[in-house]
Design a protein around this motif. Structure first.
Motif, PDB file in Angstrom:
ATOM      1  N   PRO A   1       5.966 -20.865 -25.480  1.00 15.18           N
ATOM      2  CA  PRO A   1       6.158 -19.436 -25.253  1.00 15.18           C
ATOM      3  C   PRO A   1       6.762 -19.176 -23.877  1.00 15.18           C
ATOM      4  O   PRO A   1       6.537 -19.957 -22.957  1.00 15.18           O
ATOM      5  CB  PRO A   1       4.740 -18.861 -25.328  1.00 15.18           C
ATOM      6  N   PRO A   2       7.508 -18.092 -23.732  1.00  9.50           N
ATOM      7  CA  PRO A   2       8.098 -17.798 -22.421  1.00  9.50           C
ATOM      8  C   PRO A   2       7.012 -17.457 -21.408  1.00  9.50           C
ATOM      9  O   PRO A   2       5.971 -16.929 -21.761  1.00  9.50           O
ATOM     10  CB  PRO A   2       8.994 -16.588 -22.698  1.00  9.50           C
ATOM     11  N   GLU A   3       7.290 -17.794 -20.152  1.00  5.76           N
ATOM     12  CA  GLU A   3       6.343 -17.447 -19.097  1.00  5.76           C
ATOM     13  C   GLU A   3       6.490 -15.957 -18.814  1.00  5.76           C
ATOM     14  O   GLU A   3       7.590 -15.473 -18.575  1.00  5.76           O
ATOM     15  CB  GLU A   3       6.649 -18.242 -17.839  1.00  5.76           C
ATOM     16  N   ASN A   4       5.402 -15.245 -18.873  1.00  3.40           N
ATOM     17  CA  ASN A   4       5.490 -13.823 -18.582  1.00  3.40           C
ATOM     18  C   ASN A   4       4.719 -13.495 -17.314  1.00  3.40           C
ATOM     19  O   ASN A   4       3.686 -14.068 -17.038  1.00  3.40           O
ATOM     20  CB  ASN A   4       4.991 -12.975 -19.754  1.00  3.40           C
ATOM     21  N   VAL A   5       5.293 -12.601 -16.533  1.00  2.00           N
ATOM     22  CA  VAL A   5       4.664 -12.126 -15.311  1.00  2.00           C
ATOM     23  C   VAL A   5       4.532 -10.618 -15.447  1.00  2.00           C
ATOM     24  O   VAL A   5       5.509  -9.921 -15.687  1.00  2.00           O
ATOM     25  CB  VAL A   5       5.506 -12.494 -14.062  1.00  2.00           C
TER      26      VAL A   5
ATOM     27  N   ASP B   1      13.094 -12.768 -16.713  1.00  2.00           N
ATOM     28  CA  ASP B   1      12.907 -14.074 -16.086  1.00  2.00           C
ATOM     29  C   ASP B   1      12.311 -13.818 -14.700  1.00  2.00           C
ATOM     30  O   ASP B   1      12.975 -13.255 -13.817  1.00  2.00           O
ATOM     31  CB  ASP B   1      14.252 -14.791 -15.974  1.00  2.00           C
ATOM     32  N   TYR B   2      11.054 -14.207 -14.506  1.00  2.00           N
ATOM     33  CA  TYR B   2      10.372 -13.864 -13.258  1.00  2.00           C
ATOM     34  C   TYR B   2      11.072 -14.467 -12.036  1.00  2.00           C
ATOM     35  O   TYR B   2      11.061 -13.889 -10.956  1.00  2.00           O
ATOM     36  CB  TYR B   2       8.883 -14.258 -13.300  1.00  2.00           C
TER      37      TYR B   2
ATOM     38  N   ILE C   1       3.901  -7.273  -3.252  1.00  2.00           N
ATOM     39  CA  ILE C   1       4.794  -7.278  -2.095  1.00  2.00           C
ATOM     40  C   ILE C   1       3.979  -6.903  -0.872  1.00  2.00           C
ATOM     41  O   ILE C   1       3.189  -5.961  -0.903  1.00  2.00           O
ATOM     42  CB  ILE C   1       5.948  -6.267  -2.290  1.00  2.00           C
ATOM     43  N   LYS C   2       4.182  -7.653   0.192  1.00  2.00           N
ATOM     44  CA  LYS C   2       3.628  -7.293   1.502  1.00  2.00           C
ATOM     45  C   LYS C   2       4.816  -7.087   2.427  1.00  2.00           C
ATOM     46  O   LYS C   2       5.752  -7.888   2.419  1.00  2.00           O
ATOM     47  CB  LYS C   2       2.704  -8.393   2.019  1.00  2.00           C
ATOM     48  N   PHE C   3       4.779  -6.001   3.182  1.00  2.08           N
ATOM     49  CA  PHE C   3       5.913  -5.701   4.046  1.00  2.08           C
ATOM     50  C   PHE C   3       5.463  -5.073   5.348  1.00  2.08           C
ATOM     51  O   PHE C   3       4.328  -4.597   5.469  1.00  2.08           O
ATOM     52  CB  PHE C   3       6.914  -4.780   3.334  1.00  2.08           C
ATOM     53  N   GLU C   4       6.367  -5.124   6.311  1.00  3.47           N
ATOM     54  CA  GLU C   4       6.148  -4.458   7.601  1.00  3.47           C
ATOM     55  C   GLU C   4       7.432  -3.758   7.994  1.00  3.47           C
ATOM     56  O   GLU C   4       8.520  -4.309   7.820  1.00  3.47           O
ATOM     57  CB  GLU C   4       5.792  -5.468   8.688  1.00  3.47           C
TER      58      GLU C   4
ATOM     59  N   PHE D   1       9.106  -9.037   4.917  1.00  5.90           N
ATOM     60  CA  PHE D   1       8.997  -8.788   3.487  1.00  5.90           C
ATOM     61  C   PHE D   1       8.594 -10.073   2.780  1.00  5.90           C
ATOM     62  O   PHE D   1       9.134 -11.138   3.060  1.00  5.90           O
ATOM     63  CB  PHE D   1      10.351  -8.307   2.945  1.00  5.90           C
ATOM     64  N   ASP D   2       7.636  -9.978   1.854  1.00  5.71           N
ATOM     65  CA  ASP D   2       7.240 -11.132   1.058  1.00  5.71           C
ATOM     66  C   ASP D   2       6.861 -10.638  -0.335  1.00  5.71           C
ATOM     67  O   ASP D   2       6.201  -9.604  -0.472  1.00  5.71           O
ATOM     68  CB  ASP D   2       6.050 -11.854   1.698  1.00  5.71           C
ATOM     69  N   ILE D   3       7.285 -11.370  -1.360  1.00  6.51           N
ATOM     70  CA  ILE D   3       6.939 -11.021  -2.738  1.00  6.51           C
ATOM     71  C   ILE D   3       6.386 -12.249  -3.435  1.00  6.51           C
ATOM     72  O   ILE D   3       6.844 -13.368  -3.199  1.00  6.51           O
ATOM     73  CB  ILE D   3       8.153 -10.453  -3.521  1.00  6.51           C
ATOM     74  N   SER D   4       5.375 -12.039  -4.265  1.00 11.19           N
ATOM     75  CA  SER D   4       4.809 -13.120  -5.075  1.00 11.19           C
ATOM     76  C   SER D   4       4.523 -12.567  -6.463  1.00 11.19           C
ATOM     77  O   SER D   4       4.444 -11.361  -6.657  1.00 11.19           O
ATOM     78  CB  SER D   4       3.532 -13.666  -4.434  1.00 11.19           C
ATOM     79  N   GLN D   5       4.380 -13.473  -7.415  1.00 11.31           N
ATOM     80  CA  GLN D   5       4.130 -13.062  -8.786  1.00 11.31           C
ATOM     81  C   GLN D   5       2.751 -13.492  -9.225  1.00 11.31           C
ATOM     82  O   GLN D   5       2.175 -14.419  -8.671  1.00 11.31           O
ATOM     83  CB  GLN D   5       5.179 -13.636  -9.739  1.00 11.31           C
TER      84      GLN D   5
END
Length: 133
Positions: free
Chosen positions: A1-5, A83-84, A10-13, A102-106
C-alpha cells in the motif's frame, strides 16, 4: 500500500525582536503559501501556535514572540494520493524571506489497531502484583 501521511508539523521563527503581530502575519502568510503549494482541497485543517512555545520553558523562560508551530492535517483520501517526500520538498522550497528558521516533519499514519488488547496479570505474590500495577 502507498505510504500515507496525514499530518505535517512545522516549527518556525521570525527574526529575533519581531513582535507577536509580525509573527502572526508570517504565520498567516506561510499558511496561505502552504495551501497554494499542497492544494487547499487536500488540506483538512491548519492549526498555528505563535509566541512562547512549550520548548521555550526550558530556555530561561524567554518570551519568544518570534516563534511558532503549525500542524497541517491532510484529508485521509488525499494522504494516499500525495507523495509525502514531494510535499516536504515543495514546502521546504517555498520562498520564506519573512522567516529566520524553518523546519518541517511528517507523521505517518500508524497501522490499524483492530480490537482492544486484553491483559491479565497473575502472580503468586499479591503484594508484588499490586506494586507492579
Amino acid at each position: 500500500p502507498p505510504e500515507n501521511v496525514e499530518k505535517y508539523t512545522i516549527k518556525f521563527e521570525t527574526h529575533i525582536g519581531d513582535s507577536l503581530e509580525k509573527t502572526k502575519e508570517a504565520s498567516n502568510k506561510l499558511s496561505a503559501d502552504i495551501e497554494d503549494t499542497i492544494g487547499k482541497e487536500n488540506i483538512e485543517n491548519i492549526i498555528s501556535y505563535i509566541g512562547q512555545s512549550g520548548t521555550a520553558l526550558t530556555e530561561d523562560l524567554q518570551q519568544n514572540h518570534h516563534t511558532g508551530e503549525m500542524q497541517i492535517y491532510i484529508h485521509e483520501e488525499a494522504s494516499y494520493k500525495l507523495d509525502y517526500k514531494k510535499v516536504l520538498e515543495d514546502v521546504r522550497n517555498i520562498e520564506k524571506p519573512y522567516l529566520a528558521k524553518f523546519d518541517i516533519s511528517q507523521e505517518a499514519a500508524g497501522p490499524s489497531v483492530g480490537r482492544a488488547i486484553e491483559v491479565n496479570f497473575r502472580s503468586n505474590n499479591e503484594e508484588n502484583l499490586y506494586k507492579k500495577v
